[in-house]
Write an enzyme that holds these catalytic residues in place. Sequence first.
Site, short mmCIF file in Angstrom:
data_model
loop_
_atom_site.label_atom_id
_atom_site.label_comp_id
_atom_site.label_asym_id
_atom_site.label_seq_id
_atom_site.Cartn_x
_atom_site.Cartn_y
_atom_site.Cartn_z
N ARG A 13 13.09 36.43 16.41
CA ARG A 13 12.63 36.07 15.07
C ARG A 13 13.81 35.67 14.20
O ARG A 13 14.83 36.35 14.15
CB ARG A 13 11.89 37.24 14.43
CG ARG A 13 11.10 36.77 13.19
CD ARG A 13 10.23 37.88 12.65
NE ARG A 13 8.97 37.35 12.15
CZ ARG A 13 8.37 37.75 11.03
NH1 ARG A 13 8.93 38.69 10.29
NH2 ARG A 13 7.24 37.25 10.65
N GLY A 24 0.04 38.34 8.45
CA GLY A 24 0.44 39.64 7.96
C GLY A 24 -0.63 40.33 7.15
O GLY A 24 -1.42 41.11 7.67
N ARG A 25 -0.66 40.07 5.84
CA ARG A 25 -1.60 40.79 4.96
C ARG A 25 -3.04 40.63 5.40
O ARG A 25 -3.84 41.56 5.29
CB ARG A 25 -1.45 40.30 3.52
CG ARG A 25 -0.17 40.76 2.85
CD ARG A 25 -0.16 40.40 1.38
NE ARG A 25 -0.34 38.98 1.19
CZ ARG A 25 -0.75 38.44 0.05
NH1 ARG A 25 -1.04 39.19 -0.98
NH2 ARG A 25 -0.87 37.13 -0.06
N GLN A 45 9.26 44.99 18.32
CA GLN A 45 10.33 44.32 17.58
C GLN A 45 11.53 45.25 17.44
O GLN A 45 11.42 46.34 16.87
CB GLN A 45 9.86 43.87 16.20
CG GLN A 45 10.88 42.95 15.53
CD GLN A 45 10.53 42.59 14.11
OE1 GLN A 45 10.49 43.46 13.26
NE2 GLN A 45 10.29 41.32 13.85
N TYR A 82 18.71 41.33 7.99
CA TYR A 82 19.15 42.51 8.72
C TYR A 82 20.41 42.21 9.54
O TYR A 82 20.96 41.11 9.45
CB TYR A 82 17.98 43.06 9.53
CG TYR A 82 16.85 43.45 8.60
CD1 TYR A 82 17.05 44.40 7.60
CD2 TYR A 82 15.61 42.82 8.67
CE1 TYR A 82 16.04 44.72 6.72
CE2 TYR A 82 14.60 43.14 7.79
CZ TYR A 82 14.82 44.10 6.80
OH TYR A 82 13.82 44.41 5.92
#
Length: 398
Positions: free
Chosen positions: A257, A352-353, A126, A210
């Site tokens: 993304r 994710g988690r 990424q 971002y």
Amino acid sequence: MDILEDEHLEMAASQPLTAHPIDMSNFSHLFSPLQVGELHLAHRVVLAPLTRLRSTQPGDVPNALNATYYGQRASRGGLLISEATQISLQGKGYPAAPGIHSPEQVEGWKLVTQAVHEKKAYIFLQLWHVGRISHSSLHPDEGLPVSASAIAPANGQLAFTADFKHAPFETPRALGIEELPGIVADYRRAAENAKAAGFDGVEIHGANGYLLDQFLEDKTNHRTDIYGSSIENRARLLLEVVDATIEVWGKGRVGVRLSPYGTFSDMGDSNPVELFNYVLEQLSQRGVAYAHLVEPRVGSAGNGDPIDDSRPRTSHIFRNAFDGVLISAGGYTADTAEETIADGYADTIAFGRLFIANPDLSERFRINAELNTPDRSTFYGGTDKGYIDYPSLVEVQS
């Protein structure tokens, strides 16, 4: 960060998890094969990009510990997306996040790609420029963070400093139009470095507030030149980066993304449906390998807020805007992932988690095994604790 996004730190879910068997016996869609660009996946359980802040210092260099972490989470025919990786020193926003702009970083990433490929899995890198979500202490020679416009995140939000402390965000410097070709060139070089490091493709991070997202959304982009005002202008930088990256990798090895409706990092747009429909249609025309959408029900990108199912479902709103493979991330369990794929709202799901705490997550889903519970206190920074020491099924059963 996509801390856990997902993706700051980028996490893919944000409510307490308990260790218990998943109440679902049929995962026929989750474990069906899928062609993603030039890759043939054996299943649809994807590792989301998760910031962990464990690169070697100084230099933000990936290391053997990182290789073990990714290797543990690799499974035959599966896809891993790396943690967000800065394309330049200017693009750095978190201490100990890895980079892809130096020879040493390229060599470090080779350890990771080798570990993943030994498991017959795939990994995309990424590519990340944080823009205003930074602090000048992280790149003192570069000066202030940069953005589309000189607008700081709302009062009360804090940046990471070089010594892992917090400080108020600084007002960023608006990038001059003459600087933007250099930003695109940085992405191109990062894509070339990712190829040299042995990755199977790259994902462009255009989400979670971002730099590329700061250009996309009108809350942060107040420009009046060809990179501002209209939707077409605000999407220009992202699409220039996509085009440059495709020139390096080919369209079948590039993903993007996005986070429509996301509010993390004080983001927002006056017309997200029109904006992201346009972006996704442009990505469709370019034939990228996949679009990766973050569900806004996980509002703080892994910072611990509960899941809010009243938020818009991006996989529902934008599914028809993208003519290709759609990855959805944000608060999924095995059963909701299976349902989402079965209903046609996404083609694969990023976790994710759950993947942090369960290195063999796809196998646990496959056989309906119990899940380890993640330790949030070890998510960011540190050593092997909470990183590579979660037990696998083999270790639990032995």
